[in-house]
Design an enzyme around this catalytic site. Structure first.
Site, PDB file in Angstrom:
ATOM      1  N   ARG A 276      22.392  32.739  43.882  1.00 21.48           N
ATOM      2  CA  ARG A 276      22.641  33.813  44.866  1.00 21.48           C
ATOM      3  C   ARG A 276      23.817  34.712  44.472  1.00 21.48           C
ATOM      4  NH1 ARG A 276      21.427  29.604  48.739  1.00 21.48           N
ATOM      5  NH2 ARG A 276      19.252  29.864  49.360  1.00 21.48           N
TER       6      ARG A 276
ATOM      7  N   ASN B 237      23.059  62.588  38.342  1.00 20.76           N
ATOM      8  CA  ASN B 237      21.719  62.889  37.835  1.00 20.76           C
ATOM      9  C   ASN B 237      21.611  64.306  37.271  1.00 20.76           C
ATOM     10  OD1 ASN B 237      20.737  60.343  38.548  1.00 20.76           O
ATOM     11  ND2 ASN B 237      20.568  61.007  40.678  1.00 20.76           N
TER      12      ASN B 237
ATOM     13  N   HIS C 217      14.212  63.138  32.679  1.00 22.17           N
ATOM     14  CA  HIS C 217      13.273  62.040  32.926  1.00 22.17           C
ATOM     15  C   HIS C 217      11.833  62.504  32.771  1.00 22.17           C
ATOM     16  CE1 HIS C 217      16.313  59.442  35.355  1.00 22.17           C
ATOM     17  NE2 HIS C 217      16.223  59.043  34.105  1.00 22.17           N
TER      18      HIS C 217
ATOM     19  N   HIS D  72      19.062  65.078  34.682  1.00 21.75           N
ATOM     20  CA  HIS D  72      18.126  63.948  34.640  1.00 21.75           C
ATOM     21  C   HIS D  72      16.754  64.267  35.225  1.00 21.75           C
ATOM     22  CE1 HIS D  72      21.673  61.863  33.349  1.00 21.75           C
ATOM     23  NE2 HIS D  72      21.057  60.708  33.263  1.00 21.75           N
TER      24      HIS D  72
ATOM     25  N   LYS E 186      33.284  58.713  36.173  1.00 16.80           N
ATOM     26  CA  LYS E 186      32.228  57.913  36.819  1.00 16.80           C
ATOM     27  C   LYS E 186      32.829  57.011  37.904  1.00 16.80           C
ATOM     28  CE  LYS E 186      28.064  55.485  36.664  1.00 16.80           C
ATOM     29  NZ  LYS E 186      26.863  55.078  35.972  1.00 16.80           N
TER      30      LYS E 186
ATOM     31  N   ARG F 135      27.070  60.481  44.523  1.00 20.80           N
ATOM     32  CA  ARG F 135      26.646  59.816  43.271  1.00 20.80           C
ATOM     33  C   ARG F 135      25.415  60.504  42.671  1.00 20.80           C
ATOM     34  NH1 ARG F 135      26.759  53.361  41.738  1.00 20.80           N
ATOM     35  NH2 ARG F 135      25.899  53.621  39.645  1.00 20.80           N
TER      36      ARG F 135
ATOM     37  N   GLU G 244      24.727  55.549  46.233  1.00 19.47           N
ATOM     38  CA  GLU G 244      24.032  56.824  46.038  1.00 19.47           C
ATOM     39  C   GLU G 244      23.439  57.377  47.335  1.00 19.47           C
ATOM     40  OE1 GLU G 244      22.064  57.087  42.227  1.00 19.47           O
ATOM     41  OE2 GLU G 244      20.803  58.703  42.961  1.00 19.47           O
TER      42      GLU G 244
ATOM     43  N   LYS H 177      24.711  49.548  38.746  1.00 17.50           N
ATOM     44  CA  LYS H 177      23.252  49.670  38.872  1.00 17.50           C
ATOM     45  C   LYS H 177      22.612  48.686  37.906  1.00 17.50           C
ATOM     46  CE  LYS H 177      22.314  54.335  40.499  1.00 17.50           C
ATOM     47  NZ  LYS H 177      21.727  55.660  40.165  1.00 17.50           N
TER      48      LYS H 177
ATOM     49  N   GLU I  23      26.129  62.321  27.791  1.00 17.94           N
ATOM     50  CA  GLU I  23      26.575  61.883  29.126  1.00 17.94           C
ATOM     51  C   GLU I  23      28.049  62.259  29.349  1.00 17.94           C
ATOM     52  OE1 GLU I  23      24.658  60.635  31.507  1.00 17.94           O
ATOM     53  OE2 GLU I  23      22.887  59.848  30.478  1.00 17.94           O
TER      54      GLU I  23
ATOM     55  N   HIS J 203      17.074  58.814  25.490  1.00 16.52           N
ATOM     56  CA  HIS J 203      17.457  59.218  26.851  1.00 16.52           C
ATOM     57  C   HIS J 203      18.540  60.310  26.827  1.00 16.52           C
ATOM     58  CE1 HIS J 203      18.460  59.050  31.066  1.00 16.52           C
ATOM     59  NE2 HIS J 203      19.707  58.745  30.762  1.00 16.52           N
TER      60      HIS J 203
END
Ligand code: GLY
Length: 368
Positions: free
Chosen positions: A124, A248, A255, A251, A230, A244, A240, A146, A188, A269
């Site tokens: 857990r 993106n 993406h 992105h 960041k 946040r 987010e 994330k 980035e 990426h």
């Protein structure tokens, strides 16, 4: 070379440090002392990273009296799935872990994402340390908690927000990184400058070439500023719900391009993000929001360091790219979210963008 730099991610009792510098693995015992309460660390890595970095880490862990079973996964995005997650969990459970033991993710984004998710599930929740070995992971995926795996329904659809206890951004591990991957991480860093740090963007314009060529002091400075950017955003909006989403930037377009290509190494990426940044600025100019000179400055800088700035030729159409944008998990009430800019360092989230403008941009860019 100066000592390591440090950035704090301010999340109350879940806050943690990011250490940035050379030789971090050689002194790992000192660095983990404050967070590791037992003498056992499960190292999760992949075959490629293990060959380059485990010989540095293993003797240092031994010298510090830390038992470190090493679990080696196959390299590549295909590892980030349920099957390998199950195997990883079992491999750790075979050693009868205790709550105070921790995992250490030694690798790029794939290793970091699956290890963080495994840590959130084991007993857990056990602690984990991120030891990112790519520039992209150091400035982005290893920071902010994330964690995720992919399914046949899409990328990162199973995951959790689960913060690491420490991030070790070892700059020596970048020495063996292929140039293309280094540049992918660089995109980035440019993104952080564009979001809210025009001084970082200007610094990259002046020093980016030296950084790419291997200047350690430049790398330390830029990784530190990027992690600080960041950390600021994650501290303000961990899950987010708001700001946040600025991360993106580039992105939505990026993406869609990656998905159109099929996520293979024809487009990394970070390369997709670089093209996406250009498109986001171009769209902002067309919508009358951003000076054209800022979009030109961005294009120029990306080109100078060797990043792509134009949509690569391929069998996709504007319709296909717009359709892929609608499949993004950030779509809300059927509307695609874009991050636009009023200039360098002035990004904002836009949920009401006229898709006709997006289509016109893609039509003309593909034709260019
Ligand atoms: N890479 C985007 C985020 O961490 O939110």
């Amino acid at each position: 070379m100066s000592a390591s730099a440090s950035v704090r991610v301010e999340l109350g009792t879940r806050g943690y440090d990011i250490l940035i510098g050379p030789c971090l693995y050689e002194h790992i015992g000192d660095h983990v002392a404050a967070v590791l309460k037992t003498r056992r660390l499960f190292v999760v890595t992949d075959q490629r990273v293990a060959a380059a970095q485990w010989p540095r880490l293993e003797p240092a862990l031994k010298a510090a009296g830390i038992a470190a079973p090493c679990i080696v996964l196959p390299p590549g995005e295909a590892t980030k799935g349920l099957e390998h997650l199950g195997r990883l969990l079992d491999a750790v459970l075979d050693h009868r872990p205790e709550r105070g033991d921790m995992l250490l993710a030694l690798g790029g984004g794939v290793v970091g994402d699956i290890t963080g998710l495994a840590a959130s599930l084991l007993l857990r929740g056990v602690g984990y340390i991120q030891a990112p070995t790519t520039l992209l992971a150091q400035v982005d995926s290893a920071v902010g908690g994330k964690t995720a795996i992919n399914t046949r329904h899409g990328k990162n659809l199973i995951g959790a927000f689960y913060q690491p206890r420490l991030v070790l951004a070892d700059l020596d591990s970048l020495a063996s990184l292929p140039q293309r991957e280094l540049l992918a991480g660089y995109a980035e860093m440019v993104k952080y400058g564009l979001i809210d740090d025009p001084a970082l963007f200007a610094w990259l314009e002046a020093n980016g070439k030296a950084l790419v060529a291997g200047d350690l002091a430049a790398r330390q400075h830029a990784v530190t500023l990027s992690c600080a950017a960041k950390a600021r955003i994650v501290a303000a909006d961990e899950r987010e719900d708001g700001v946040r989403a600025l991360l993106n930037l580039g992105h939505t377009f990026g993406h869609a391009l990656e998905a159109a290509i099929g996520y293979d190494d024809r487009l990394l990426h970070g390369e997709a993000v670089a093209i996406g940044l250009v498109l986001a600025f171009e769209l902002s100019v067309r919508l009358g929001l951003c000076p054209a000179a800022d979009a030109a400055r961005l294009r120029r800088h990306l080109a100078v360091v060797g990043l792509p700035t134009a949509v690569p030729r391929g069998p996709w159409t504007t319709d296909r790219l717009v359709e892929l944008m609608h499949q993004d998990k950030k779509v809300s009430a059927g509307r695609v979210t874009f991050v636009l800019a009023r200039g360098i360092g002035r990004a904002f989230v836009a949920r009401d963008v006229d898709l006709a403008a997006v289509r016109a941009l893609l039509d003309q860019t593909a034709a260019a």
